[in-house]
Design a protein around this motif. Structure first.
Motif: not given
Length: 318
Positions: A15-28, A238-249, A251-254
């Motif tokens: 029921g709460n509200t979120a506003v996210i910029t840069g939300a079309s991809s990635g972390i957003g 869509d072409k992840p590098a092994e050394g990098a985290w995925m955006p969902d990771q 979010v979990d950490f945040m």
């Protein structure tokens, strides 16, 4: 390190509200999906209209109750204060509150010290002024609503350790770090003295599989009138590098770090652990304290000294 702060569920809940910029991809987009899955109203803002509509569909499908919630995309260039202000007006008119403001829009454009003034203005406009516009438009209204609210600004390790390569970007993210630190200092005083309910945090991602690099290269090709070849982009979502985290990771950490009351959310990745990050940051500050040349970590005369510093301190911590 703890702030006098509530857990993430105070802000991110049904029921709460979120506003996210840069939300079309990635972390957003990953944060928007998480908010929707918790039953929140979500406003996704982005300058990339085509990608935004796809993101809205993905985020809507993450919600357990999409027909009872507002999940909408708003095309917006955050470097335009009026555009950001009109989003704030709309959100508070429709929802009456904003519990999460995530100023996440960013551009990876830029270059060295002689980068053209127009490019510098654009990068500062998006990466530094964008979040400031977000705070100027939303924070007074968030305060007025009396609801608990969280402001997360997406910074960068490059705004702390200043690696050579993209000085313009580093400057923009260093400015954002300074702004966010000062904002939280003021909000903390309000919490102590006036029962304020707002809190800010600085998200400092490591290497993440997002499209910021891809979009920058696409923009450069467009400006040069060249055809854009996606295969030349070293990594993206869509072409992840092994050394990098995925955006969902991220979010979990945040969420975990917010629950611990942290302001600095410094994310590791698969290549760099937090201990290494801490030592790199200490070395950067040591340039001033020990009167070394700036960016000495990348200076040929200090390369061995830096490696020795890492090795000695890592051993000591073992």
């Amino acid at each position: 390190t703890k702030m006098d702060a509530a857990s993430s569920s105070t802000y991110l809940r049904d029921g709460n509200t979120a506003v996210i910029t840069g939300a079309s991809s990635g972390i957003g987009r990953a944060v928007a999906k998480r908010c929707a899955s918790l039953g929140m109203n979500v406003y996704l803002a982005d300058v990339d209209e085509a990608e935004l509509s796809g993101a809205v569909d993905v985020v809507r499908s993450s919600s357990p109750c999409p027909s009872d919630r507002t999940i909408e995309g708003v095309v917006c260039d955050v470097s335009d204060p009026d555009a950001v202000s009109s989003i704030a007006e709309r959100v508070f008119e429709e929802s009456g509150a904003c519990h999460l403001l995530m100023n996440n829009a960013g551009t990876g454009a830029g270059g060295g010290a002689m980068t053209d003034a127009g490019v510098v203005s654009r990068v500062m406009g998006v990466n530094a002024h964008g979040p400031i516009h977000g705070c100027l438009s939303f924070v007074p209204r968030m305060r007025e609503s009396g609801e608990p609210g969280l402001i997360v600004n997406t910074g960068s390790k490059q705004g702390i350790t200043m690696p050579p390569g993209n000085l313009t970007y580093n400057v923009s993210k260093a400015a954002l770090k300074a702004y966010t630190e000062g904002l939280e200092h003021e909000l903390a005083a309000e919490r102590r003295e006036e029962g304020g309910k707002l809190r800010a945090a600085l998200l400092v991602p490591g290497w993440v599989n997002t499209s910021i690099f891809l979009k920058t290269m696409r923009e450069k090709a467009k400006e040069a009138g060249e055809e854009f070849d996606v295969d030349k982009v070293f990594f993206h979502e869509d072409k992840p590098a092994e050394g990098a985290w995925m955006p969902d990771q991220i979010v979990d950490f945040m969420m975990e770090e917010l629950d611990k009351g942290r302001f600095y959310i410094v994310c590791p990745d698969n290549d760099v652990d937090r201990e290494t990050d801490n030592l790199r940051m200490m070395w950067t500050m040591g340039d001033i304290v020990n009167d070394r040349p700036p960016l000495s970590r990348w200076h040929p005369d200090y390369k061995d000294e830096f490696e020795a510093f890492l090795a000695a301190n890592k051993r000591n911590n073992a």
